[in-house]
Design a protein around this motif. Structure first.
Motif: not given
Lengths: 439, 80
Positions: B44, B47-48, B51, B56-61, B63-64
């Protein structure tokens, strides 16, 4: 002489529907796996107190299940939590049937020594460090006494605890190793068995703790430590000294504490810099009337309104909070399930642990519920899993408590709920990276 | 536009810091969880970082589930 230390780890939920949820809900599985794979610190400490001329081996109970009974020991030492007591006794019975003397110690045996004695040649009642040398000497002389008793609960001087023999562990099978900084907790909650056993809150000097951490670092390249404490940051001056030392080491770690850790920004920053990944905090309840008689000084009730602010302050530093709630407290009505769900969704705790009020033997809670005729069975140790209901709740039925808990599990540990909380954490971290929150 | 090589180098540095290993030991196919021992919170945090760094935004699905720097680099290229 050869001694076998056998650790009994992990618990199995007995209620079938809950057990099914436990293996299917992602959030529940993650923490369960961690707990099940923690080594027993007690065995490693006693090993360090064992003279060099005594051969010893550290085993997990799983080893016996997989490879059969090891009979090359002259003494077997067993330790278990309450939920594993019957399995511990069964293993002890097998060893004694094979002619090998058994000593049982640990939390449950200390609280129920007469029961443990039925399955052991000797019972270690209290903290083992002060009793183990005598047990060993008597075992060597084949003169084991039935009971070895601590003179006074909590009288053991933790500053004399040796560095545990971490090198006995097969490190490939553990994802964490435990280090202890303190014993007991000044809050002394009604349900807590550790407070009952450990008595006064005692803390090790920072240099002693760091000697243990450094020993782990010598044998484990990138360790993840789980502090085996009930409440690490009670003494804020000690805490800062400890964290400044941890900052100098390359470790990641987890511990249990209370919400007061969020009161001090310097402490929080040190916590973040020191590699702390997660703190587990017993929030216990969101219902003001459920705080009645919970802890000795009503401390948790006084801090209840600061929960949300504290969680946000901690998680903003990149330290995740595992917030723990107890269901079935005397003030709880069926509304408690929605209240916890709403709070977790609003505050976005990255991890949450929901358990049922459990009357462990020897606690004030057990004595009270027994006196009130509210225990479902007189003896239920294998159901002391924190998830099986063993008592009659005050303001709802047993079915309502069990059903409400199952519903709450589904709501909190589903994939969608987890993803939502993970996204919130990512957004908090992004704010920090962008300079919005002090590091 | 940032080249794939530049993205990989940036990610390699960030992952090396998180995993406490030398950047040279990480390839595009190194599994961040199984090979480097990163946990879900580390992913996580990564990802932060991604982003913020690449807007950009990584889709929630996902995240890991982005567990190699090769896969993360591809995801970044898709969105930049």
């Amino acid at each position: 002489m050869k001694v076998g230390f056998i650790a009994m780890s992990g618990v199995r939920v007995r209620t079938e529907e809950l057990a099914a949820l436990g293996v299917s809900l992602p959030g529940f599985v993650e923490r369960g796996n961690v707990i099940a794979s923690l080594p027993s610190l007690a065995g490693l400490i006693l090993a360090a107190l064992t003279p060099a001329d005594v051969e010893l081996e550290y085993l997990e109970a799983d080893d016996i299940e997989k490879h059969g009974l090891r009979t090359d020991f002259d003494l077997v030492a067993l330790s278990s939590f309450t939920a594993m007591a019957y399995e511990c006794y069964a293993l002890a019975d097998r060893y004694r049937a094979a002619g090998i003397p058994v000593v049982i110690g640990g939390l449950h045996a200390t609280l129920m020594p007469l029961e443990a004695k039925e399955h052991a040649d000797a019972v270690c009642v209290g903290e083992g460090e002060s009793l183990w040398p005598q047990i060993l000497a008597d075992a060597k002389a084949k003169k084991l006494q039935p009971y070895y008793l601590e003179t006074k609960r909590g009288s053991y001087d933790v500053t004399t605890t040796p560095v545990p023999r971490f090198e006995l562990l097969d490190l490939d099978r553990y994802n964490r190793v435990t280090v202890q900084t303190s014993r007991g907790c000044p809050l002394d909650c009604e349900f807590c068995a550790a407070s009952k056993i450990f008595g006064a809150y005692r803390i090790k000097p920072v240099e002693q703790v760091m000697a243990e951490v450094d020993r782990v670092l010598e044998i484990w390249k990138r360790p993840f430590l789980e502090l085996a404490d009930d409440n690490t940051f009670v003494n804020k001056g000690w805490s800062k000294q400890f964290l400044r030392e941890m900052v100098k080491r390359d470790v990641r770690w987890f511990t249990e504490t209370d919400v007061s850790v969020a009161d001090d920004p310097e402490l929080l920053s040190l916590l973040a810099d020191s590699g702390c990944q997660q703190v587990l905090i017993g929030l216990e309840t969101l219902n003001p009337s459920s705080f009645d008689n919970l802890d000795r000084t009503d401390w948790k009730r006084k801090r209840f309104e600061s929960y949300e602010r504290a969680i946000d302050a901690i998680q903003s530093r990149g330290i995740t909070v595992n917030g723990c709630f107890i269901l079935g407290l005397d003030g709880d009505t069926p509304e408690v399930f929605d209240a916890v769900k709403s709070f977790v969704e609003r505050v976005k705790l990255l991890e949450v642990q929901v358990t049922v009020l459990t009357p462990f033997p020897g606690t004030r809670l057990y004595d009270r519920l027994k006196a009130e005729g509210r225990l479902l069975q007189p003896e239920f140790w294998d159901r002391c899993t924190l998830f099986d209901v063993n008592f009659v709740p005050k303001r709802m039925s047993v079915d309502e408590l069990e059903g409400g808990m199952r519903g709450l599990f589904r709501a909190l540990y589903s994939e969608d709920a987890l993803l939502s909380r993970k996204r919130h954490y990512v957004e908090l971290r992004k704010k920090q990276l962008a300079g919005g929150v002090p590091a | 536009m940032t080249s794939v090589d530049e993205i990989v180098e940036t990610l390699r540095g960030e992952v090396a810091r998180a995993a406490r290993v030398e950047p040279e030991s990480i390839s595009t196919g190194t599994d961040l969880v199984h090979d480097l021992g990163l946990g879900s919170v580390d992913l996580l945090n990564l990802v932060a970082f991604v982003e913020v760094t690449y807007a950009i935004t990584i889709p929630d699905r996902e995240l890991v589930s982005l567990t190699t720097i090769g896969r993360i680099a591809s995801k970044i290229r898709e969105q930049t």
